[in-house]
Design a protein around this motif. Structure first.
Motif, PDB file in Angstrom:
ATOM      1  N   ILE A  93       0.813  -1.204   0.000  1.00 26.07           N
ATOM      2  CA  ILE A  93       0.000   0.000   0.000  1.00 26.07           C
ATOM      3  C   ILE A  93       0.850   1.260   0.000  1.00 26.07           C
ATOM      4  N   ASN A  94       2.112   1.150   0.447  1.00 32.68           N
ATOM      5  CA  ASN A  94       2.972   2.334   0.487  1.00 32.68           C
ATOM      6  C   ASN A  94       4.030   2.342  -0.607  1.00 32.68           C
ATOM      7  N   GLY A  95       3.898   1.443  -1.601  1.00 25.80           N
ATOM      8  CA  GLY A  95       4.843   1.466  -2.707  1.00 25.80           C
ATOM      9  C   GLY A  95       5.247   0.076  -3.163  1.00 25.80           C
ATOM     10  N   ILE A  96       6.268   0.043  -4.023  1.00 23.77           N
ATOM     11  CA  ILE A  96       6.792  -1.204  -4.583  1.00 23.77           C
ATOM     12  C   ILE A  96       8.111  -1.519  -3.877  1.00 23.77           C
ATOM     13  N   HIS A  97       8.240  -2.731  -3.326  1.00 22.34           N
ATOM     14  CA  HIS A  97       9.412  -3.085  -2.513  1.00 22.34           C
ATOM     15  C   HIS A  97      10.156  -4.263  -3.125  1.00 22.34           C
ATOM     16  N   GLU A  98      11.476  -4.161  -3.163  1.00 14.92           N
ATOM     17  CA  GLU A  98      12.337  -5.303  -3.448  1.00 14.92           C
ATOM     18  C   GLU A  98      12.807  -5.842  -2.106  1.00 14.92           C
ATOM     19  N   VAL A  99      12.491  -7.098  -1.832  1.00 17.98           N
ATOM     20  CA  VAL A  99      12.781  -7.679  -0.519  1.00 17.98           C
ATOM     21  C   VAL A  99      13.557  -8.979  -0.681  1.00 17.98           C
ATOM     22  N   SER A 100      14.159  -9.411   0.442  1.00 16.53           N
ATOM     23  CA  SER A 100      14.831 -10.718   0.499  1.00 16.53           C
ATOM     24  C   SER A 100      13.880 -11.709   1.137  1.00 16.53           C
ATOM     25  N   VAL A 101      13.683 -12.854   0.502  1.00 13.91           N
ATOM     26  CA  VAL A 101      12.723 -13.854   0.952  1.00 13.91           C
ATOM     27  C   VAL A 101      13.408 -15.214   1.032  1.00 13.91           C
ATOM     28  N   ASN A 102      13.163 -15.935   2.109  1.00 12.81           N
ATOM     29  CA  ASN A 102      13.577 -17.327   2.242  1.00 12.81           C
ATOM     30  C   ASN A 102      12.331 -18.201   2.278  1.00 12.81           C
ATOM     31  N   ALA A 112       4.614 -10.569  -5.644  1.00 11.32           N
ATOM     32  CA  ALA A 112       3.380 -10.714  -4.865  1.00 11.32           C
ATOM     33  C   ALA A 112       2.843  -9.334  -4.541  1.00 11.32           C
ATOM     34  N   ALA A 113       1.581  -9.297  -4.155  1.00 13.71           N
ATOM     35  CA  ALA A 113       0.939  -8.061  -3.695  1.00 13.71           C
ATOM     36  C   ALA A 113       0.316  -8.350  -2.339  1.00 13.71           C
ATOM     37  N   SER A 114       0.446  -7.422  -1.440  1.00 16.45           N
ATOM     38  CA  SER A 114      -0.184  -7.622  -0.133  1.00 16.45           C
ATOM     39  C   SER A 114      -1.693  -7.621  -0.298  1.00 16.45           C
ATOM     40  N   LEU A 115      -2.367  -8.428   0.532  1.00 14.49           N
ATOM     41  CA  LEU A 115      -3.827  -8.471   0.462  1.00 14.49           C
ATOM     42  C   LEU A 115      -4.419  -7.102   0.753  1.00 14.49           C
ATOM     43  N   ALA A 116      -3.706  -6.314   1.562  1.00 10.84           N
ATOM     44  CA  ALA A 116      -4.196  -4.978   1.890  1.00 10.84           C
ATOM     45  C   ALA A 116      -4.239  -4.087   0.658  1.00 10.84           C
ATOM     46  N   VAL A 117      -3.203  -4.148  -0.187  1.00 11.10           N
ATOM     47  CA  VAL A 117      -3.178  -3.272  -1.355  1.00 11.10           C
ATOM     48  C   VAL A 117      -4.209  -3.723  -2.386  1.00 11.10           C
ATOM     49  N   LEU A 118      -4.466  -5.026  -2.488  1.00 11.14           N
ATOM     50  CA  LEU A 118      -5.490  -5.502  -3.414  1.00 11.14           C
ATOM     51  C   LEU A 118      -6.881  -5.056  -2.956  1.00 11.14           C
ATOM     52  N   LYS A 119      -7.129  -5.178  -1.663  1.00  8.51           N
ATOM     53  CA  LYS A 119      -8.412  -4.729  -1.124  1.00  8.51           C
ATOM     54  C   LYS A 119      -8.557  -3.213  -1.291  1.00  8.51           C
ATOM     55  N   HIS A 120      -7.473  -2.501  -1.043  1.00  5.13           N
ATOM     56  CA  HIS A 120      -7.503  -1.046  -1.158  1.00  5.13           C
ATOM     57  C   HIS A 120      -7.812  -0.623  -2.594  1.00  5.13           C
ATOM     58  N   PHE A 121      -7.155  -1.266  -3.552  1.00  7.31           N
ATOM     59  CA  PHE A 121      -7.426  -0.906  -4.949  1.00  7.31           C
ATOM     60  C   PHE A 121      -8.858  -1.243  -5.334  1.00  7.31           C
ATOM     61  N   GLN A 122      -9.352  -2.384  -4.899  1.00  8.02           N
ATOM     62  CA  GLN A 122     -10.708  -2.793  -5.257  1.00  8.02           C
ATOM     63  C   GLN A 122     -11.743  -1.782  -4.763  1.00  8.02           C
ATOM     64  N   ILE A 123     -11.659  -1.409  -3.497  1.00 11.65           N
ATOM     65  CA  ILE A 123     -12.611  -0.440  -2.942  1.00 11.65           C
ATOM     66  C   ILE A 123     -12.406   0.928  -3.575  1.00 11.65           C
ATOM     67  N   HIS A 124     -11.143   1.306  -3.773  1.00  9.14           N
ATOM     68  CA  HIS A 124     -10.848   2.603  -4.368  1.00  9.14           C
ATOM     69  C   HIS A 124     -11.413   2.695  -5.790  1.00  9.14           C
ATOM     70  N   SER A 125     -11.296   1.611  -6.537  1.00  8.77           N
ATOM     71  CA  SER A 125     -11.830   1.612  -7.905  1.00  8.77           C
ATOM     72  C   SER A 125     -13.347   1.644  -7.897  1.00  8.77           C
ATOM     73  N   PHE A 126     -13.981   1.020  -6.897  1.00  4.61           N
ATOM     74  CA  PHE A 126     -15.437   1.076  -6.791  1.00  4.61           C
ATOM     75  C   PHE A 126     -15.913   2.515  -6.584  1.00  4.61           C
ATOM     76  N   GLU A 127     -15.212   3.245  -5.740  1.00  5.27           N
ATOM     77  CA  GLU A 127     -15.667   4.580  -5.365  1.00  5.27           C
ATOM     78  C   GLU A 127     -15.183   5.663  -6.325  1.00  5.27           C
ATOM     79  N   SER A 128     -13.924   5.608  -6.733  1.00  6.74           N
ATOM     80  CA  SER A 128     -13.382   6.677  -7.586  1.00  6.74           C
ATOM     81  C   SER A 128     -13.300   6.281  -9.048  1.00  6.74           C
ATOM     82  N   LYS A 129     -13.470   4.972  -9.348  1.00  5.38           N
ATOM     83  CA  LYS A 129     -13.400   4.447 -10.712  1.00  5.38           C
ATOM     84  C   LYS A 129     -12.012   4.656 -11.339  1.00  5.38           C
TER      85      LYS A 129
END
Length: 909
Positions: free
Chosen positions: A92-101, A131-148
């Protein structure tokens, strides 16, 4: 020494050089504490103090590694780093490059499952690296519903949140984001439809099963009484379904050469769009059918094919509920050419109302067209014949006068205050998304629109309590008021003995028409008012008869008395038109335009002079009047300023033959009727033009042409209004010769506020400022839409009886529609509660569902979600019941309203 001499907030290390932009407090940390304190917030953005200022840093650069497959903080015995350690997470706060095991213990789940359990949505199930956090997917979905907003706009905003300078670009994961959004929407719709709680699973999903249903519409098996089919006939109308058909030409799709096989729908036909392949086969098979020409107004949906160059889809056609603005399952199809809509299986319901902009044309050959289609979409002929077809209220003024009564919601029984305009309200909410969906592939576009339609339906679900409460509060008050007004009017007419038999006859006619629409329509005007042409013909016949009898009133070889006055009225009309033409020239008129107007003026000047010479024979006193007008002190220079001195404008004491005054009286009365007819036609045309412009005109070229047409129609409106006012002034002047005349009642003064259409199309006429208008149901229409009685003493009272009958029927209809609305709303409230009670029972039955082969953790999640959904329905029921707590007084009020209004009507006023 750290920034400003501060030590670490956790360990007092003096090398406190880091701070987190996401955490509150703006505290400083050392490197070790920053990493340890952010194991659960690894996607926060941090900054580093370089000795002069803060600069961007990352938790990855400090050594933070996400260990998947284990609880946070637990060490994995067999960690596997992500390939090249370049895992990207969209947050939700941007695009991150992270280290994952990833975990590779003996019981470790697959990698994409590890990502999901951490709270991220993987872009792929095969070695995910994005991957995308579930929070950012939910945020985009609701945001697109309201602001299109589009996915591209949202993704670019996330990129800028991370780096608003472009100096440190991140890997582009936009296409991956599109995939994740689409899959997320699809999975959520399946989850909410209970597909995870069904033995058939996802593959067993039936058409329309993922759609959100309307709780207030009749749903057999969900919210109707067990014995609803056997209830008394007088109650059956309460269980009728109100459908609204419409097309939207804004939701088009560009022909981007992406085929359905390259971009198929997820869950094709499971929500609101019909299954694509059989639908396209149907269109292909019947694409050569030609729609018959309209016998009503020139409706674009019937007579015209809209431009489809460069379009794969010209829009969508839909079927929704007409009272609650909800889309129905499997009710939407892409349009290829014009409005071609699929049939919907509604065999179980007994009574159905179909609302459509062009219902008067669409239903005529419906059965014939249906019989040519495949058996799978055919319905019983008797069922289709039982449908009731009506036109939405706002679109009705664009139809011919016959349709305005035959297909009106206001005049049809058992429809309450339904207006049929629900699709237009729905389109206004969905149209902004057209800018992004027009460029999508066919499958992704349908999935996106399905998601938006589902959200719209769900909002209607949880706001249904407030919506129905607001409606019934209004309906009860209006029902009492209009019932009282009708009974007063009815009793007032019956108080006259000679009128009682007429009222009884009107009542029988109204009942007969409601049972059989082939019977005479009591809402239609049957006695035509005299027109100018009809009166001129009548006067000519009288002149001929008088000539044969040797009593002709003719003092000029070219003009009889009636012809003299008739030509005078024509000249007066030409003066008005010439004046308007001159004013419309403007400052930049061409020589050709100016020359044509000047030529008209010269011709009119000559005609007036020729007519004035004949006028002297009949009215000698006009010679003196003209001498006064041509006095050197007067400044009459234009043809439209020349006085005609018709009998109505001759001042005393100058004499004028009463026969001429009587001729003008009759012609002026007819002129007033004609002017009102012209005014009504022009206002109807203007209403249609506004509707057509609002729905279909896009771009500067189309809007300019539409505005030009509206301006020309507006000129007709003004001309007709001026014509009526002129005729009324003349009638007022002549009325002194007719003692006992009712001219003031028959010809009311036309104020500017009276010149308005039946429906509120004038809301968009001036400077975009809207004003609240009142509909026919609340009876604030202008008097011009009522038919005037005749002041001609030679005519009998047929015209007056015709007027009284129409007004009595309309008053009766208004009272009945509001009474029906109260009953309908009470039934809909009952249905809403029963619908959610049924849903609650269904979800409770799923609490103990266990799918074969599932583990304990999955079973617990399935059970918890079912219980959560059941609890949600229970909370909605409680909220609505509390909201409707005062409904008993409305029920009592509506049950006794008839008795009270009759008693009030009989009291002396």
């Amino acid at each position: 020494m750290g920034f400003d001499g501060r030590c670490c907030s956790l360990c007092t290390d003096p090398a406190a050089l880091y701070r987190c932009k996401e955490c509150e407090g703006n505290e400083l940390f050392c490197k070790g504490c920053m990493v340890s304190s952010h194991k659960r917030n690894g996607l926060h953005r941090i900054e580093f103090w370089n000795g002069f200022c803060f600069e961007f840093s990352s938790l990855k650069s400090l050594g933070l590694v996400f260990q998947l497959g284990h609880p946070i903080g637990e060490i994995c015995s067999k960690p596997i780093p992500s390939p090249d350690n370049d895992f990207v997470v969209i947050h939700i706060n941007g695009i991150h490059e992270v280290s994952v095991n990833f975990c590779k213990c003996h019981d470790a789940p697959e990698r994409h499952i590890q990502v999901l359990r951490y709270g991220w949505f993987p872009a792929t199930t095969h070695h995910p690296r994005t991957a995308a956090s579930l929070a950012v997917l939910k945020h985009f979905q609701i945001h697109s519903f309201e602001s299109k907003c589009s996915a591209l706009e949202f993704y670019q905003a996330l990129v800028r949140l991370g780096d608003n300078t472009g100096i440190q670009p991140v890997r582009d994961r936009y296409r991956s984001f599109l995939v994740m959004i689409r899959e997320y929407r699809h999975i959520k719709s399946l989850k909410r439809a209970g597909r995870g709680h069904d033995e058939r699973g996802i593959v067993g999903t039936r058409p329309g099963e993922c759609a959100v249903l309307c709780p207030a519409c009749p749903q057999p098996g969900r919210n109707l009484p067990v014995d609803w089919k056997t209830r008394p006939a007088k109650e059956q109308w309460l269980y009728r379904l109100f459908l609204a058909i419409d097309a939207n030409f804004r939701l088009k799709r560009q022909d981007n050469k992406i085929s359905d096989s390259a971009d198929p729908s997820l869950g094709d036909g499971w929500s609101y769009f019909v299954e694509n392949e059989p639908y396209m086969e149907h269109l292909k098979q019947f694409s050569d059918q030609v729609q018959a020409k309209s016998t009503c107004s020139s409706h674009s949906a019937v007579n015209n094919s809209r431009l489809t160059d460069g379009l794969a889809t010209s829009g969508v056609g839909s079927v929704g509920c007409a009272r609650h603005d909800c889309m129905r399952p499997c009710s939407i199809g892409d349009l290829q050419k014009g409005e071609r809509l699929s049939q919907e299986e509604l065999q179980e319901l007994l009574d159905i109302i179909v609302s459509y902009d062009i219902a008067c044309q669409w239903w005529i050959n419906l059965i014939t067209r249906m019989l040519n289609y495949s058996q799978s979409i055919q319905m019983d002929e008797a069922k289709i014949n039982s449908f009731i077809y009506l036109v939405p209220k706002f679109h009705l003024p664009a139809h011919i006068s016959k349709c305005q009564t035959q297909y009106s919601f206001n005049f049809h029984q058992h429809v309450g205050r339904t207006d049929g305009e629900s699709p237009e309200r729905g389109w206004s909410q969905i149209n902004p998304i057209a800018l992004s969906t027009c460029e999508m592939g066919p499958g992704s576009r349908r999935n996106t629109l399905n998601d938006h339609f589902g959200d719209s339906n769900w909002k209607k679900n949880y706001t249904m309590g407030a919506t129905l409460l607001k409606r019934i509060r209004t309906a009860v008050v209006e029902s009492a008021e209009h019932t009282l007004l009708f009974h007063r009017y009815d009793l007032g007419l019956r108080a006259q003995k000679e009128m009682e038999k007429h009222v009884d006859l009107w009542s029988k006619e109204l009942m007969a028409w409601q049972q059989d629409r082939n019977q005479p329509n009591p809402f239609e005007i049957r006695v035509k008012k005299p027109t100018q042409d009809a009166v001129r013909r009548q006067l000519a016949e009288e002149d001929r008869k008088a000539q044969l009898e040797g009593k002709a009133y003719s003092l000029h070889p070219s003009f009889t008395a009636s012809e003299l006055v008739a030509v005078g009225l024509e000249l007066e009309e030409q003066q008005r038109r010439l004046h308007l033409d001159t004013k419309s020239l403007g400052l930049h008129a061409t020589n050709d335009q100016t020359g044509k107007v000047l030529k008209k003026g010269t011709n009119l000047y000559d005609r007036i002079n020729e007519w004035a010479e004949a006028q002297k024979r009949y009215i000698p006193s006009v010679t003196n009047l003209r001498q006064d007008e041509t006095h050197p002190g007067n400044t009459i220079t234009e043809p439209w300023e020349m006085p005609l001195f018709l009998p109505s404008s001759i001042p005393p004491p100058f004499p004028c033959d009463f026969r001429l005054q009587d001729i003008e009286w009759r012609l002026r009365s007819a002129q007033a009727y004609t002017a009102l007819d012209e005014l009504r036609r022009a206002l109807c045309l203007r209403s249609y033009l506004y509707i057509d412009k609002d729905r279909f005109a896009r771009g500067q070229n189309q809007n300019t042409r539409a505005c030009g047409t509206i301006q020309r129609t507006e000129a007709k409106v003004k001309a007709a209004a001026a014509k009526y006012r002129s005729a009324r002034v003349a009638i007022a002047s002549l009325s002194k010769f007719y003692e006992g005349s009712t001219w003031e009642k028959d010809f009311p003064e036309l104020q500017e506020g009276d010149v308005r259409a039946l429906q509120p199309e004038e809301d968009v006429m001036k400077k975009g400022r809207k004003k609240k208008s009142v509909s026919e149901g609340k009876r604030k229409v202008s008097w011009i839409w009522g038919v005037l009685g005749s002041t001609d003493p030679k005519l009998d009272n047929k015209e007056l009886l015709d007027d009284l009958r129409v007004e009595w029927c309309k008053s009766h209809a208004r009272a009945k529609r509001w009474q029906e609305e109260v009953l309908l709303l009470q039934e809909e409230m009952r249905r809403v509660l029963m619908f959610f009670e049924t849903d609650e029972r269904i979800w409770k039955s799923r609490v103990n569902f266990k799918k074969e082969g599932s583990d304990k953790v999955t079973d617990e999640g399935v059970s918890a979600y079912a219980y959560q959904q059941a609890t949600l329905r229970q909370e909605l029921i409680q909220a609505f019941q509390e909201m409707w707590n005062g409904m008993k007084k409305y029920r009592v009020h509506s049950s006794v309203v008839q008795k009270q209004t009759v008693e009030n009507a009989m009291r002396p006023q």
